[in-house]
Design a protein around this motif. Structure first.
Motif, PDB file in Angstrom:
ATOM      1  N   TYR A  33      72.420 -13.102  17.978  1.00  0.00           N
ATOM      2  CA  TYR A  33      73.052 -13.842  16.889  1.00  0.00           C
ATOM      3  C   TYR A  33      72.454 -13.469  15.536  1.00  0.00           C
ATOM      4  N   PHE A  34      71.123 -13.365  15.480  1.00  0.00           N
ATOM      5  CA  PHE A  34      70.495 -13.043  14.190  1.00  0.00           C
ATOM      6  C   PHE A  34      70.734 -11.591  13.783  1.00  0.00           C
ATOM      7  N   GLN A  35      70.949 -10.710  14.752  1.00  0.00           N
ATOM      8  CA  GLN A  35      71.230  -9.321  14.392  1.00  0.00           C
ATOM      9  C   GLN A  35      72.706  -9.114  14.041  1.00  0.00           C
ATOM     10  N   ALA A  36      73.606  -9.710  14.856  1.00  0.00           N
ATOM     11  CA  ALA A  36      75.036  -9.457  14.651  1.00  0.00           C
ATOM     12  C   ALA A  36      75.707 -10.511  13.770  1.00  0.00           C
ATOM     13  N   GLY A  37      75.104 -11.701  13.648  1.00  0.00           N
ATOM     14  CA  GLY A  37      75.694 -12.751  12.837  1.00  0.00           C
ATOM     15  C   GLY A  37      76.826 -13.492  13.519  1.00  0.00           C
ATOM     16  N   THR A  38      77.050 -13.209  14.798  1.00  0.00           N
ATOM     17  CA  THR A  38      78.111 -13.867  15.548  1.00  0.00           C
ATOM     18  C   THR A  38      77.766 -13.839  17.034  1.00  0.00           C
ATOM     19  N   THR A  39      78.401 -14.734  17.785  1.00  0.00           N
ATOM     20  CA  THR A  39      78.267 -14.711  19.243  1.00  0.00           C
ATOM     21  C   THR A  39      79.628 -14.508  19.909  1.00  0.00           C
TER      22      THR A  39
END
Length: 489
Positions: free
Chosen positions: A189-195
Motif C-alpha cells: 500500500y505504501f509503495q503503490a498507494g492502492t490495494t
C-alpha cells in the motif's frame, strides 16, 4: 442504487448476512423455524449464485458484475467486488455446500441450534467475499474473518473433549501464518498507494521485493492449504469438528490458499513465483508421498480423509506452480473436485458417527450386509477419491500431470506415485469398512441411510460425474481467466 438490486453478485453476497440478522430475531426455542429459515436462505443464495454463472460472459477475461463502493476515498481505499472464471466456481461450491451442512446437521446438533446456524450463514457471507473482493485489504479482512465462525463451530459443537484445544490450534496456526501477509499488504500500500488488485497487476515490483513479498504471502497461503510442514492443525481440527465443520473445512477453507496463490502470488510476483517453484515442487512432492503413507496408518476415519486432503492439495500446488495452462486449469478443477469428493466422504463418516458415536475404524466391518445403499455411495466416493476415470478427480489430476510433464518428467513421475498411494488407502479403507464379518460385539442395531441423507449425497454423485464426463462446461468458463493470468507471468 438500482445496480445493487440487479447485480446478482451483490444479491448473493448480502443474502446470507441479512439472513443471519433476521435469524437472530427468531426465538431460539422455535428450533424447526430456525432450521427451515436458515435452509431457505442458503437455497436462495445458491440459486442467486447460479444466476451469476448463467449470466457470465465466456468470451472475456475481465472481471464481471463489478461494483465499487467508496470506503475511504481520501486514502484511496475502495470496496470492490467482481468475479472471473476462477472465482465463480468457488462461490458456487460455497453456496452449495452450505445447504448440505445445514441438512446434515438437522438432527445431530441439539444445543444452541440458532447460534450454530448463524455461524454458518456468517461463514457463507465471509467466504463469498473472499472469492469476490477485488481489493487486497478487504481480501485480508474477510480471509481472516472466516476464522471466527469456524473457531466457534469447532470449539462449541465439536464432537469430543479435545475440541477446545483443536479450535485454538486451528485459530492460532492460521492467524499467525497471516501476520507476515499483513505486513506485506501494508508495504504494498505504501509503495503503490492502492490495494486494488486490478491496479496492482499493472505495477512491477523489483526482483528483491518480489522475493520478500512472495514469502510474506506464502506464509499465509501455505498454512491455509495446508502444505507440509504447516499442516499440523488440520487433522486435529477435522477430528474434533462436527460433520458440517469438516465439510466446510475440507470443501472450502483449504481452497482459500490455492485461490490466494492464483489471485495474488502469481500475477503480483511473477519473478518470485518462478524463483520459488522448485521449493514448492519439493514441499508438494513430500506432501503427496508423506501424507499418503501417513493416511495408511491412521485409525480415525476423519484423520484418514484429512491426511488424504493434504496429499491432494500437494497435487494442486504442483499444478499451480507448473506455470503451464494445463497445469493451472487442472489445479482449479482438482480443487473443485476435492471440495465435492472430500465433503462427500466426511458426510459418509458423519452418517456412521451419528449412528454409532465412534470414528475408530476397527469397530466397523461388513456394513454392506446391513447398509447396502450406504455401501454403494461409499464405493462411488472412494473411487472418485482415487481419481478413477470418469470422475472429476481424474480430470484434475490428468491435467496437472500433463502440465507438469512439460517442465519436469521427474516431478511428474513422483507426483504420479501419489495416485497409486491414493488407490491404496482409498480401496483399503473401503474394504475394511464395507466387507468382512459384522462385529456384533460392538454394534447390534443398524440403519441404512435415511431419505434426507440420500438427497444430501445423491447431488454430489451427479456433480462429480458431470465434471468428470463433461469437463468442458467448467473449463470453458475458467479458460480465459487462466490465459489472462498466464500473460502476466
Amino acid at each position: 442504487m438500482l445496480q445493487i438490486f440487479f447485480n446478482p453478485l451483490i444479491f448473493t453476497s448480502l443474502t446470507p448476512l441479512i439472513g443471519a440478522l433476521i435469524l437472530y430475531l427468531i426465538p431460539a426455542t422455535n428450533l424447526q423455524l430456525c432450521r427451515l429459515f436458515a435452509l431457505y436462505i442458503s437455497c436462495i443464495t445458491f440459486i442467486a449464485s447460479l444466476f451469476i454463472w448463467l449470466q457470465f460472459d465466456l468470451s472475456t477475461s475481465f472481471f464481471q458484475f463489478v461494483y465499487t463502493f467508496n470506503w475511504l476515498q481520501h486514502w484511496n481505499l475502495y470496496y470492490t467486488i467482481g468475479v472471473d472464471g476462477i472465482s465463480i466456481f468457488f462461490i458456487l461450491l460455497t453456496t452449495f455446500l452450505i445447504i448440505l451442512c445445514i441438512l446434515i446437521s438437522w438432527t445431530s446438533v441439539k444445543v444452541l441450534v440458532k447460534e450454530y446456524l448463524i455461524c454458518f450463514l456468517i461463514l457463507e457471507f465471509c467466504l463469498i467475499q473472499v472469492f469476490s473482493v477485488l481489493d487486497l485489504l478487504f481480501f485480508y479482512i474477510f480471509f481472516e474473518s472466516v476464522l471466527i465462525p469456524m473457531f466457534l463451530v469447532v470449539g462449541i459443537w465439536g464432537s469430543r473433549t479435545r475440541k477446545i484445544r483443536a479450535a485454538y490450534q486451528f485459530f492460532l496456526y492460521t492467524l499467525v501464518g497471516s501476520l507476515l501477509m499483513l505486513i506485506g499488504l501494508v508495504f504494498i500500500y505504501f509503495q503503490a498507494g492502492t490495494t486494488d488488485i486490478q491496479l496492482l497487476w499493472q505495477i512491477s515490483f523489483s526482483d528483491f521485493r518480489q522475493l520478500i513479498l512472495w514469502i510474506a504471502f506464502f506464509s499465509s497461503f501455505a498454512v491455509k492449504i495446508p502444505m507440509i510442514p504447516f499442516h499440523i492443525w488440520l487433522p486435529e481440527a477435522h477430528a474434533e469438528a462436527p460433520t458440517a465443520g469438516s465439510v466446510i473445512l475440507a470443501g472450502i477453507l483449504l481452497k482459500m490458499g490455492g485461490f490466494g496463490f492464483l489471485r495474488f502470488s502469481l500475477p503480483l510476483f511473477p519473478f518470485a513465483s518462478i524463483f520459488f517453484a522448485p521449493l514448492i515442487f519439493s514441499l508438494s512432492l513430500i506432501a503427496v508421498i508423506y501424507a499418503s503413507l501417513t493416511t495408511l496408518r491412521q485409525i480415525d476415519l476423519k484423520k484418514i480423509i484429512a491426511y488424504s486432503s493434504v496429499s491432494h492439495m500437494g497435487f494442486v500446488t504442483i499444478g499451480i506452480f507448473s506455470l503451464t495452462l494445463q497445469g493451472i486449469e487442472g489445479s482449479v478443477i482438482l480443487m473443485l473436485s476435492h471440495g465435492l469428493v472430500s465433503s462427500a466422504l466426511f458426510l459418509c463418516v458423519g452418517i456412521l458417527y451419528d449412528r454409532h458415536r465412534t470414528r475408530i475404524i476397527k469397530y466397523y466391518n461388513g456394513l454392506i450386509q446391513v447398509m447396502p445403499i450406504f455401501g454403494s455411495f461409499f464405493l462411488f466416493f472412494s473411487f472418485a477419491n482415487l481419481g478413477f476415470p470418469g470422475t472429476s478427480s481424474f480430470i484434475g489430476e490428468f491435467l496437472v500431470l500433463f502440465g507438469t510433464f512439460k517442465i519436469s518428467i521427474f516431478v511428474t513421475f513422483i507426483a504420479a506415485l501419489g495416485m497409486i498411494f491414493g488407490a491404496a488407502y482409498s480401496i483399503w479403507l473401503f474394504n475394511r469398512i464395507i466387507f468382512g464379518v459384522i462385529k456384533v460385539q460392538y454394534f447390534t442395531l443398524f440403519q441404512d441411510i435415511s431419505r434426507r441423507e440420500f438427497w444430501i449425497l445423491f447431488p454430489l454423485i451427479l456433480l462429480i460425474l458431470w465434471m468428470g464426463l463433461y469437463p468442458n462446461s467448467f473449463l470453458d468458463t475458467i479458460h480465459f481467466s487462466i490465459v489472462n493470468l498466464m500473460e502476466q507471468l
